[in-house]
Design a protein around this motif. Structure first.
Motif, mmCIF file in Angstrom:
data_model
loop_
_atom_site.group_PDB
_atom_site.id
_atom_site.type_symbol
_atom_site.label_atom_id
_atom_site.label_comp_id
_atom_site.label_asym_id
_atom_site.label_seq_id
_atom_site.Cartn_x
_atom_site.Cartn_y
_atom_site.Cartn_z
ATOM 1 N N GLY A 296 0.706 -1.111 -0.055
ATOM 2 C CA GLY A 296 0.014 -0.190 0.117
ATOM 3 C C GLY A 296 0.912 1.280 -0.021
ATOM 4 N N VAL A 297 2.066 1.147 -0.079
ATOM 5 C CA VAL A 297 2.924 2.251 -0.239
ATOM 6 C C VAL A 297 3.746 2.656 -1.473
ATOM 7 N N LEU A 298 3.713 3.573 -2.062
ATOM 8 C CA LEU A 298 4.401 3.860 -3.453
ATOM 9 C C LEU A 298 6.089 3.808 -2.955
ATOM 10 N N THR A 299 6.712 2.885 -3.635
ATOM 11 C CA THR A 299 7.915 2.625 -3.344
ATOM 12 C C THR A 299 9.009 2.870 -4.392
ATOM 13 N N ALA A 300 8.565 2.880 -5.671
ATOM 14 C CA ALA A 300 9.627 3.136 -6.725
ATOM 15 C C ALA A 300 8.703 3.800 -8.051
ATOM 16 N N ALA A 301 9.435 4.577 -8.770
ATOM 17 C CA ALA A 301 8.940 5.094 -10.044
ATOM 18 C C ALA A 301 10.093 5.026 -11.078
ATOM 19 N N THR A 302 9.804 4.671 -12.131
ATOM 20 C CA THR A 302 10.906 4.251 -13.356
ATOM 21 C C THR A 302 10.477 4.997 -14.442
ATOM 22 N N PHE A 303 11.246 5.949 -15.183
ATOM 23 C CA PHE A 303 11.098 6.432 -16.240
ATOM 24 C C PHE A 303 11.923 6.229 -17.291
ATOM 25 N N ASP A 304 11.812 5.830 -18.529
ATOM 26 C CA ASP A 304 12.564 5.716 -19.426
ATOM 27 C C ASP A 304 13.038 6.983 -20.045
ATOM 28 N N LEU A 305 14.383 7.412 -19.995
ATOM 29 C CA LEU A 305 14.900 8.896 -20.485
ATOM 30 C C LEU A 305 14.647 9.074 -21.948
ATOM 31 N N GLY A 306 14.769 7.672 -22.571
ATOM 32 C CA GLY A 306 14.884 7.646 -24.058
ATOM 33 C C GLY A 306 13.458 8.223 -24.514
ATOM 34 N N GLN A 307 12.508 8.077 -23.781
ATOM 35 C CA GLN A 307 11.262 8.831 -24.370
ATOM 36 C C GLN A 307 11.182 10.259 -24.500
ATOM 37 N N LEU A 308 12.416 10.981 -23.985
ATOM 38 C CA LEU A 308 12.455 12.555 -24.200
ATOM 39 C C LEU A 308 13.634 12.672 -25.069
ATOM 40 N N ALA A 309 14.284 11.619 -25.712
ATOM 41 C CA ALA A 309 15.314 11.948 -26.561
ATOM 42 C C ALA A 309 14.987 11.503 -28.033
ATOM 43 N N GLY A 310 13.996 11.369 -28.626
ATOM 44 C CA GLY A 310 13.640 10.974 -29.914
ATOM 45 C C GLY A 310 13.304 9.554 -30.109
ATOM 46 N N PRO A 311 12.790 9.150 -31.267
ATOM 47 C CA PRO A 311 12.332 7.691 -31.506
ATOM 48 C C PRO A 311 13.497 6.682 -31.638
ATOM 49 N N ASP A 312 14.733 7.329 -32.105
ATOM 50 C CA ASP A 312 15.794 6.357 -32.380
ATOM 51 C C ASP A 312 16.999 6.243 -31.023
ATOM 52 N N ALA A 313 16.415 6.935 -30.096
ATOM 53 C CA ALA A 313 17.162 7.011 -28.687
ATOM 54 C C ALA A 313 17.646 5.864 -28.084
ATOM 55 N N GLY A 314 16.579 4.786 -28.126
ATOM 56 C CA GLY A 314 16.768 3.761 -27.313
ATOM 57 C C GLY A 314 16.156 3.593 -25.897
ATOM 58 N N SER A 315 16.640 2.855 -25.246
ATOM 59 C CA SER A 315 15.940 2.731 -23.713
ATOM 60 C C SER A 315 17.132 3.207 -22.696
ATOM 61 N N LEU A 316 16.724 3.940 -21.611
ATOM 62 C CA LEU A 316 17.690 4.247 -20.554
ATOM 63 C C LEU A 316 16.804 4.634 -19.430
ATOM 64 N N PRO A 317 16.374 3.391 -18.634
ATOM 65 C CA PRO A 317 15.471 3.650 -17.376
ATOM 66 C C PRO A 317 16.114 4.284 -16.356
ATOM 67 N N LEU A 318 15.310 5.504 -15.901
ATOM 68 C CA LEU A 318 15.947 5.923 -14.617
ATOM 69 C C LEU A 318 15.037 5.516 -13.310
ATOM 70 N N ARG A 319 15.562 4.974 -12.503
ATOM 71 C CA ARG A 319 14.688 4.313 -11.382
ATOM 72 C C ARG A 319 15.008 5.239 -10.055
ATOM 73 N N LEU A 320 13.662 5.392 -9.818
ATOM 74 C CA LEU A 320 13.762 6.478 -8.312
ATOM 75 C C LEU A 320 12.977 5.332 -7.261
ATOM 76 N N ALA A 321 14.023 5.267 -6.361
ATOM 77 C CA ALA A 321 13.338 4.255 -5.159
ATOM 78 C C ALA A 321 13.069 5.481 -4.170
ATOM 79 N N LEU A 322 11.968 5.236 -3.397
ATOM 80 C CA LEU A 322 11.294 6.292 -2.645
ATOM 81 C C LEU A 322 10.843 5.505 -1.223
ATOM 82 N N THR A 323 11.415 6.211 -0.293
ATOM 83 C CA THR A 323 11.231 5.915 1.227
ATOM 84 C C THR A 323 10.804 6.842 2.008
ATOM 85 N N GLY A 324 10.046 6.345 2.857
ATOM 86 C CA GLY A 324 9.375 7.455 3.734
ATOM 87 C C GLY A 324 10.564 7.490 4.949
ATOM 88 N N GLY A 325 10.786 8.625 5.408
ATOM 89 C CA GLY A 325 11.838 8.977 6.255
ATOM 90 C C GLY A 325 13.216 9.326 5.741
#
Length: 374
Positions: A296-325
């Motif tokens: 029940g707790v949001l613990t991570a968000a993963t965003f593929d930076l390639g989505q902001l770099a054009g259709p031929d960029a490929g994939s580069l996932p940026l993962r944000l681990a989220l922790t309370g405290g």
């Protein structure tokens, strides 16, 4: 529609649980191997005109990059969800490349503190060899010999937290890059100084709140949320949003990544934001973020930076681990140590250079292999 409503409620409740703490910690890493990062950088270099060609070592550094940021209520009494954007936050940031911290910055109340990791720069960042690592280790050991008049510089060069004047970041950077810490190249010193400058910018009040508001961005009314199954014990939710919203959500991290890649002479990881509607392209279309919810707790968000770099960029996932405290201490160091000035840092580096010159001139030391030299 029903599935989206359920996913929206689930994400909203999960974010609310995360922000029920008095502090929030975000850990950012690239979820890619050095080989995958290298291939991504090569494509980025091609789009950039081929002026900045990546190396395998640079790709390794980015693959190992770990950024940790913690923000919280200064009084440690109010939950994050009950704070307003006008309320002050305490914050701390550390950056490392898979090992010890290379640099750290804290903003606690009206005071700013930094920590330098000289040995980590040589060992973890540059993988410079046994002799260079030994010299960097001696830097921290020699710092203990600095006189009491340079207590703050002694603590800084030994890898401890010290207070600085945040208005003089460029002066500290100049002292490090021009003075050159004993055992560390001017190039390495400059990049360590740059990490401090970047960290200071990341911990501005606006940037601190940016991390918190990024969570709310995923819940915008025009975002589409859908359940995406489970993985490793977490419920997955995919958030589809406009590229502009994603850029705003990631703005503090994108600014840091941009500064770091430029400092290492690398091509940009993402394309610049379009200046007007006529510049719109595939990079400005809908983009996706994958959220992870555990218990029940949001613990991570993963965003593929390639989505902001054009259709031929490929994939580069940026993962944000989220922790309370707060995973980083938001307590200040001993105020009796005083504030470090750029002038004291320069004097301390000159003092250590003198120590190293005397060591090099010692005839009894000349024939001893580098790593074993006293």
């Amino acid at each position: 529609m029903i599935q989206q409503a359920r996913a929206g409620l689930e994400v909203s409740d999960a974010a609310d649980e995360l922000l029920s703490w008095e502090a929030l910690t975000v850990g950012a890493t690239l979820e890619a191997t050095p080989e995958e990062v290298y291939a991504y950088l090569q494509r980025a270099a091609a789009r950039d005109g081929g002026h900045r060609q990546p190396s395998a070592d640079q790709a390794r550094l980015l693959a190992d990059l770990e950024l940790t940021v913690a923000v919280g209520d200064p009084e440690r009494e109010t939950q994050m969800r009950d704070l307003d954007p006008d309320d002050p936050l305490d914050g701390a940031m550390t950056v490392n490349f898979g090992g010890r911290d290379v640099a750290g910055v804290k903003n606690i109340g009206d005071h700013t503190y930094v920590r330098l990791g000289a040995q980590a720069v040589v060992d973890d960042v540059y993988d410079a060899g046994e002799a260079a690592v030994a010299r960097a280790q001696r830097l921290e050991e020699d710092a203990a010999q600095l006189p009491d008049s340079l207590t703050a510089a002694r603590n800084a060069l030994a890898g401890n937290w010290v207070e600085i004047d945040p208005d003089r970041y460029p002066d500290y950077a100049a002292a490090l890059s021009e003075g050159g810490a004993d055992g560390i190249s001017a190039d390495a010193s400059e990049r360590m100084a740059g990490a401090l400058v970047d960290g200071g910018e990341l911990l501005t009040p606006e940037a601190q709140w940016g991390f918190v508001e990024a969570l709310e961005t995923t819940l915008r009314s025009d975002a589409t949320l859908s359940s995406s199954g489970e993985a490793r014990g977490a419920e997955l939710v995919t958030v589809t949003m406009a590229a502009d919203d994603a850029r705003r959500a990631l703005a503090p991290l994108l600014a840091l990544l941009t500064a770091q890649t430029e400092r290492f002479g690398l091509p940009p990881l993402v394309d610049p934001a379009p200046s007007d509607a006529s510049d719109a392209s595939d990079a400005t279309g809908p983009v996706e973020t994958r959220l992870e919810i555990r218990n029940g707790v949001l613990t991570a968000a993963t965003f593929d930076l390639g989505q902001l770099a054009g259709p031929d960029a490929g994939s580069l996932p940026l993962r944000l681990a989220l922790t309370g405290g707060s995973a980083l201490s938001l307590n200040p160091p001993d105020p009796a140590d005083g504030q470090l000035t750029p002038e004291d840092l320069t004097v301390a580096l000159l003092y250590l250079d003198t120590l190293e010159e005397q060591r090099d001139a010692d005839d009894d030391r000349a024939d001893v292999p580098g790593p074993m030299q006293p």
